[in-house]
Design a protein around this motif. Sequence first.
Motif, mmCIF file in Angstrom:
data_model
loop_
_atom_site.group_PDB
_atom_site.id
_atom_site.type_symbol
_atom_site.label_atom_id
_atom_site.label_comp_id
_atom_site.label_asym_id
_atom_site.label_seq_id
_atom_site.Cartn_x
_atom_site.Cartn_y
_atom_site.Cartn_z
ATOM 1 N N VAL A 1 12.704 -6.892 3.796
ATOM 2 C CA VAL A 1 12.586 -5.436 3.753
ATOM 3 C C VAL A 1 11.861 -5.091 2.460
ATOM 4 C CG1 VAL A 1 13.797 -3.222 3.757
ATOM 5 C CG2 VAL A 1 14.776 -5.184 4.998
ATOM 6 N N GLY A 2 10.835 -4.255 2.549
ATOM 7 C CA GLY A 2 10.104 -3.843 1.366
ATOM 8 C C GLY A 2 10.577 -2.491 0.859
ATOM 9 N N GLN A 3 10.238 -2.208 -0.387
ATOM 10 C CA GLN A 3 10.622 -0.926 -0.997
ATOM 11 C C GLN A 3 9.677 0.179 -0.553
ATOM 12 O OE1 GLN A 3 8.601 0.642 -3.629
ATOM 13 N NE2 GLN A 3 9.972 2.427 -3.652
ATOM 14 N N SER A 4 10.190 1.352 -0.284
ATOM 15 C CA SER A 4 9.368 2.516 0.020
ATOM 16 C C SER A 4 10.210 3.777 -0.102
ATOM 17 C CB SER A 4 8.788 2.432 1.438
ATOM 18 O OG SER A 4 8.228 3.669 1.829
ATOM 19 N N LYS A 5 9.755 4.732 -0.905
ATOM 20 C CA LYS A 5 10.426 6.027 -0.966
ATOM 21 C C LYS A 5 10.220 6.792 0.333
ATOM 22 C CE LYS A 5 9.888 6.388 -5.986
ATOM 23 N NZ LYS A 5 9.202 7.102 -7.097
ATOM 24 N N LEU A 6 9.060 6.632 0.945
ATOM 25 C CA LEU A 6 8.782 7.319 2.204
ATOM 26 C C LEU A 6 9.770 6.903 3.278
ATOM 27 C CD1 LEU A 6 6.782 9.140 3.873
ATOM 28 C CD2 LEU A 6 5.638 6.985 4.495
ATOM 29 N N LEU A 7 10.040 5.605 3.378
ATOM 30 C CA LEU A 7 10.938 5.079 4.401
ATOM 31 C C LEU A 7 12.378 4.983 3.921
ATOM 32 C CD1 LEU A 7 8.698 2.170 5.770
ATOM 33 C CD2 LEU A 7 8.842 4.526 6.584
ATOM 34 N N ASP A 8 12.597 5.303 2.641
ATOM 35 C CA ASP A 8 13.936 5.222 2.041
ATOM 36 C C ASP A 8 14.505 3.817 2.180
ATOM 37 O OD1 ASP A 8 16.124 6.162 0.646
ATOM 38 O OD2 ASP A 8 17.200 6.787 2.461
ATOM 39 N N THR A 9 13.703 2.820 1.814
ATOM 40 C CA THR A 9 14.153 1.431 1.888
ATOM 41 C C THR A 9 14.116 0.779 0.517
ATOM 42 O OG1 THR A 9 11.893 0.729 2.461
ATOM 43 C CG2 THR A 9 13.441 1.083 4.276
ATOM 44 N N LYS A 10 15.053 -0.136 0.319
ATOM 45 C CA LYS A 10 15.105 -0.943 -0.892
ATOM 46 C C LYS A 10 14.862 -2.404 -0.512
ATOM 47 C CE LYS A 10 18.208 2.035 -3.564
ATOM 48 N NZ LYS A 10 19.490 2.113 -4.311
ATOM 49 N N PRO A 11 14.437 -3.229 -1.464
ATOM 50 C CA PRO A 11 14.001 -4.586 -1.125
ATOM 51 C C PRO A 11 15.126 -5.540 -0.724
ATOM 52 C CG PRO A 11 13.041 -3.830 -3.196
ATOM 53 C CD PRO A 11 14.140 -2.875 -2.856
ATOM 54 N N ASP B 1 8.345 0.521 -7.160
ATOM 55 C CA ASP B 1 8.831 1.901 -7.215
ATOM 56 C C ASP B 1 7.692 2.828 -6.797
ATOM 57 O OD1 ASP B 1 10.528 4.055 -7.698
ATOM 58 O OD2 ASP B 1 9.959 4.185 -9.820
ATOM 59 N N VAL B 2 7.295 2.707 -5.523
ATOM 60 C CA VAL B 2 6.173 3.489 -5.013
ATOM 61 C C VAL B 2 6.608 4.266 -3.774
ATOM 62 C CG1 VAL B 2 4.489 1.838 -5.913
ATOM 63 C CG2 VAL B 2 5.284 1.621 -3.551
ATOM 64 N N GLN B 3 5.760 5.164 -3.345
ATOM 65 C CA GLN B 3 6.076 6.017 -2.204
ATOM 66 C C GLN B 3 5.807 5.321 -0.869
ATOM 67 O OE1 GLN B 3 7.446 8.979 -2.389
ATOM 68 N NE2 GLN B 3 7.207 9.805 -0.323
ATOM 69 N N TYR B 4 4.703 4.591 -0.781
ATOM 70 C CA TYR B 4 4.207 4.145 0.521
ATOM 71 C C TYR B 4 4.345 2.626 0.683
ATOM 72 C CZ TYR B 4 2.323 8.788 0.037
ATOM 73 O OH TYR B 4 2.210 10.140 -0.180
ATOM 74 N N PRO B 5 4.816 2.186 1.836
ATOM 75 C CA PRO B 5 5.071 0.754 2.028
ATOM 76 C C PRO B 5 3.835 -0.124 1.880
ATOM 77 C CG PRO B 5 5.273 1.964 4.115
ATOM 78 C CD PRO B 5 5.200 2.976 3.027
ATOM 79 N N SER B 6 2.659 0.388 2.225
ATOM 80 C CA SER B 6 1.452 -0.432 2.134
ATOM 81 C C SER B 6 1.026 -0.721 0.707
ATOM 82 C CB SER B 6 0.297 0.246 2.872
ATOM 83 O OG SER B 6 0.531 0.262 4.264
ATOM 84 N N LEU B 7 1.615 -0.020 -0.265
ATOM 85 C CA LEU B 7 1.273 -0.221 -1.673
ATOM 86 C C LEU B 7 2.416 -0.846 -2.455
ATOM 87 C CD1 LEU B 7 -0.526 3.189 -2.385
ATOM 88 C CD2 LEU B 7 -1.577 0.998 -1.783
ATOM 89 N N ALA B 8 3.457 -1.279 -1.772
ATOM 90 C CA ALA B 8 4.672 -1.714 -2.454
ATOM 91 C C ALA B 8 4.607 -3.170 -2.917
ATOM 92 C CB ALA B 8 5.879 -1.527 -1.532
ATOM 93 N N GLY B 9 5.323 -3.448 -3.990
ATOM 94 C CA GLY B 9 5.567 -4.818 -4.424
ATOM 95 C C GLY B 9 4.310 -5.614 -4.699
ATOM 96 N N THR B 10 4.146 -6.696 -3.933
ATOM 97 C CA THR B 10 3.033 -7.617 -4.158
ATOM 98 C C THR B 10 1.787 -7.246 -3.366
ATOM 99 O OG1 THR B 10 3.913 -9.091 -2.444
ATOM 100 C CG2 THR B 10 4.574 -9.538 -4.713
ATOM 101 N N ALA B 11 1.657 -5.992 -2.958
ATOM 102 C CA ALA B 11 0.457 -5.531 -2.254
ATOM 103 C C ALA B 11 -0.656 -5.286 -3.259
ATOM 104 C CB ALA B 11 0.762 -4.259 -1.463
ATOM 105 N N VAL B 12 -1.074 -6.350 -3.913
ATOM 106 C CA VAL B 12 -2.095 -6.319 -4.959
ATOM 107 C C VAL B 12 -3.128 -7.389 -4.627
ATOM 108 C CG1 VAL B 12 -0.467 -5.504 -6.706
ATOM 109 C CG2 VAL B 12 -0.790 -7.967 -6.384
#
Length: 732
Positions: free
Chosen positions: A469-479, A520-531
Amino acid sequence: MRKSLALAATAAALSASPLAQAQQPPAAAASVQPAHQNPLLKPSPLPLQYPAFDQIRDEDFAPALDQGMSEQLAEMAAIASDPEPATFENTIVPMERSGRLLARTSAVLFNLLGADANPARLKLQAAYAAKLAQHRDAISLNPRLFARIQALFDKRQQLGVDGEAQRLIERYHSNFVRAGAQLDEAQKTRIKAINIEMAELGARFNQNVLAEVNASAVVVDTAAELAGLSATEIAEAAAAAKARGLDGKYVIALLNTTTQPGLAQLQNRALRERLYKASIARGSRGNEFDNTAIVARTARLRAERAQLLGFATHADFVLKEETAKNTAAVNGMLGQLAPAAVAAARREAAELQAMIHREQAAAKQPSFRLEAWDWGFYAEKLRSRQYGFDESQLKPYLEMKTVLERGVFHAASQLYGLSFKQRRDLPVYHPSVLVYDVYNADGSHLALFMADLYARPSKRGGAWATSYVGQSKLLDTKPVAAIHLNVPPPAEGQPTLMSWDEVNTLFHEFGHALHGMFSDVQYPSLAGTAVPRDFVEYPSQVNEMWADWPSVLANYARHYQSGDPMPQSLLDKMAAARKFDQGYATASYLSAAIVDQRWHQLQPAQVPAAADVMAFEADVLKREGLDFAPVPPRYRMPYFSHIMGGYAAGYYAYIWSEVLDANTVDWFKQHGGLKRENGDIFRATLLSRGGSEDALQLFNKLTGHAPQIEPLLERRGLTIAPEAKPAKAAQP
């Protein structure tokens, strides 16, 4: 390493290895039992949506995948057909919310395929490869959907959205263009066919690698041949043989790297040679697991797709999205480092050869030439003589769970204020998996963390980190984050004692987990290791610095029986030996990285046939001055899983990231090292930002300068000729 990033439009889990079809769901259970409800069809009720491993059956995956694809296509169709003009809120946001069932199901299955494969899951992987490729293309090549993204991209600076949202629009546009959204219909048709075939080839390659590792294990007839291994390791080899029905014999299991751990210990030179040759022959033996045809065909398809998309080669296509930007930059850095690494390796080899001559003369035996299967054995001897210690002296102080809890977790506690509490109430897919709650300094729940550290036949080789599970404020999810190692399990009743390399790998993989957990981002596509791929290894490499940080090492390096700390004299010797054998390590890595680049810098007509794959590899090593027989590439092409996955044309990323890492280690040291203040800055400035900002800008913001290569050279004990040195503030 990290899990492959997803196209934004298709959810993060979809970019991992393709799936395959499962069996049909079983008939309803007898009336005395409740009918089985597919737990994948709705979010898990467990904390943070942690997967209900004890409820999920293999036959649940296929219906969940099918329904998940159907739901996401319907969601995307609704977005594409919206009569209102495109806005961020009616186009990008619903795309980010789409595909939850598919993402959830894919995450569980993809991760289990790596960590605990079985025939049903492998069958799923094979049969769903084409289906998922077609699904991704149905979204990425939808002209009406792309038209809305293009409209937003064109006016993105006038939309009034914040920087993260604007970056997300740019990510979507780039992903769609790179998928072929701007091609004509004939070209799109060809792209679709290429993607389907590559997905199927990738599934077959991964399955062959796993099967070949198990099939190529070395069988030994007597314990005497295993002289040099510890009593525990010999017992492990006996247990492995018994599990194969070979009572009375011994089995040395293989890891997926070229060099095998036993090569540093086995006194029997003939057995070392057998072990080495079994390792390098994998995937090119002409048997049912031969991967040369798959490697060649995949390279040709990648090159063709790159040209369809307007790039000269697949490497040009890949590097456009990385911090490196182009092949010239990568070739330049690798070309600077290779001569220095090979020169250092040749100096090391001369020392080892001299040792061989002396020992053979003293024993009145004929001498022999140093070979690849001799290096580890004599290097360990030389280290023992020069620095007064060897790996066997370290292991009693490196018990695995102690390293994890009193080392890895302790460093994170000191640096970031984190605390950890083991969970024994959550289900796991294998009894050896450990699960922990992770808490911030203020007591708030940050994440769930899983540690799957033991090797087993159902697990792929190497070490990696991933997420359920990835972090996203939009989806209200924690890792819900996970790391995986391949530490050999001990004989029953024995402790798990790690090598120093395994300890370092544990700190490394936990660095990936921190990158995901601190997101600590809003959108799942930019979360965590999305670099970018050549940036993602950087934070994890930084975390390696705490493995031998004095206060951390003193906290966990304790004898597994007495609890006594590792003697200071041994600590000092280990620190003094830090640069030992770095010529070998660097040259071996660079050989694989340069072969990867040369392979993916070919145009379609230049890709060799299957029969010539190994000759191509040998020719590259010769042309690049890396054809030094005692130092083989870390991976050879038929078992180079990185380049069949997300690291194609990207294996250079480890040393590119290490340039950033070495600069950041200097920053930490200049600012007082292991302090909460430093950890808080690193977390806030870089680890929490995911892909919401430009990667190199994040680095520059932290360190205050552009990357410099000198700290890496000093760390590895390498020197570069003055005329070949980059500018002081050059890109890595």
